[in-house]
Scaffold this motif. Structure first.
Motif, PDB file in Angstrom:
ATOM      1  N   UNK A  64     -11.344  46.024 -48.562  1.00 29.13           N
ATOM      2  CA  UNK A  64     -11.665  44.561 -49.598  1.00 29.13           C
ATOM      3  C   UNK A  64     -10.321  45.344 -50.977  1.00 29.13           C
ATOM      4  N   UNK A  65     -10.656  44.461 -51.837  1.00 30.85           N
ATOM      5  CA  UNK A  65      -9.937  44.568 -52.580  1.00 30.85           C
ATOM      6  C   UNK A  65     -11.097  45.328 -53.844  1.00 30.85           C
ATOM      7  N   UNK A  66     -10.556  46.157 -54.313  1.00 29.61           N
ATOM      8  CA  UNK A  66     -12.121  46.390 -55.459  1.00 29.61           C
ATOM      9  C   UNK A  66     -12.856  47.346 -55.020  1.00 29.61           C
ATOM     10  N   UNK A  67     -12.257  47.357 -53.561  1.00 35.69           N
ATOM     11  CA  UNK A  67     -13.161  48.355 -53.594  1.00 35.69           C
ATOM     12  C   UNK A  67     -12.608  50.078 -53.143  1.00 35.69           C
ATOM     13  N   UNK A  68     -13.349  50.921 -52.483  1.00 35.90           N
ATOM     14  CA  UNK A  68     -13.256  52.301 -52.571  1.00 35.90           C
ATOM     15  C   UNK A  68     -13.595  53.212 -51.181  1.00 35.90           C
ATOM     16  N   UNK A  69     -12.416  53.465 -51.017  1.00 33.83           N
ATOM     17  CA  UNK A  69     -12.369  54.711 -49.708  1.00 33.83           C
ATOM     18  C   UNK A  69     -12.320  56.025 -50.663  1.00 33.83           C
ATOM     19  N   UNK A  70     -13.301  56.974 -49.844  1.00 30.83           N
ATOM     20  CA  UNK A  70     -12.826  58.668 -50.061  1.00 30.83           C
ATOM     21  C   UNK A  70     -12.201  59.299 -48.687  1.00 30.83           C
ATOM     22  N   UNK A  71     -10.808  59.450 -48.826  1.00 27.90           N
ATOM     23  CA  UNK A  71     -10.322  60.486 -48.038  1.00 27.90           C
ATOM     24  C   UNK A  71     -10.399  61.956 -47.886  1.00 27.90           C
ATOM     25  N   UNK A  72     -10.393  61.546 -46.533  1.00 24.03           N
ATOM     26  CA  UNK A  72     -10.876  64.270 -46.705  1.00 24.03           C
ATOM     27  C   UNK A  72      -9.303  64.185 -45.738  1.00 24.03           C
TER      28      UNK A  72
END
Length: 124
Positions: free
Chosen positions: A13-21
């Protein structure tokens, strides 16, 4: 020959976070500067962030400054893209790319190797 593999994409959702590797196999990735690019449907693939070979210098697309952080872990042969405060306009397929050089390049044509991409979808 180095191969790159992205992971960590998903729906948030908007405002959330992800970490790409971006994990590398083959020859040692510390010889490469790494860039993250993204491509939304019907649009050009554009530079998002880059890190120099030594990990000291970073560069960001203006629209992600202050929200995204690129970093690298030489011991794990992995480069990360931490994405915070995600917005719907960040929705795209994200690719990491490598060039066997010290400096950061923002032009996709300069990169020698590419991963297969990972989808990031940000809902409003």
């Amino acid at each position: 020959q180095v191969q790159l593999l992205e992971s960590g994409g998903g729906l948030v959702q908007a405002g959330g976070s992800l970490r790409l590797s971006c994990a590398a196999s083959g020859r040692t990735v510390p010889r490469y500067s790494i860039g993250w690019f993204r491509q939304a449907p019907g649009e050009e693939r554009v530079f998002v962030a880059g890190v120099s070979r030594d990990g000291i210098n970073t560069e960001y697309r203006h629209s992600v400054k202050g929200r995204f952080t690129i970093s690298r872990d030489a011991a794990k042969n992995t480069v990360y893209l931490q994405m915070n405060n995600l917005k719907p306009e960040d929705t795209a397929v994200y690719y990491c790319a490598g060039r066997e050089t010290a400096a950061i390049f923002t032009v996709k044509g300069y990169y020698q190797i590419w991963g297969q991409g990972t989808q990031v979808t940000v809902s409003a």
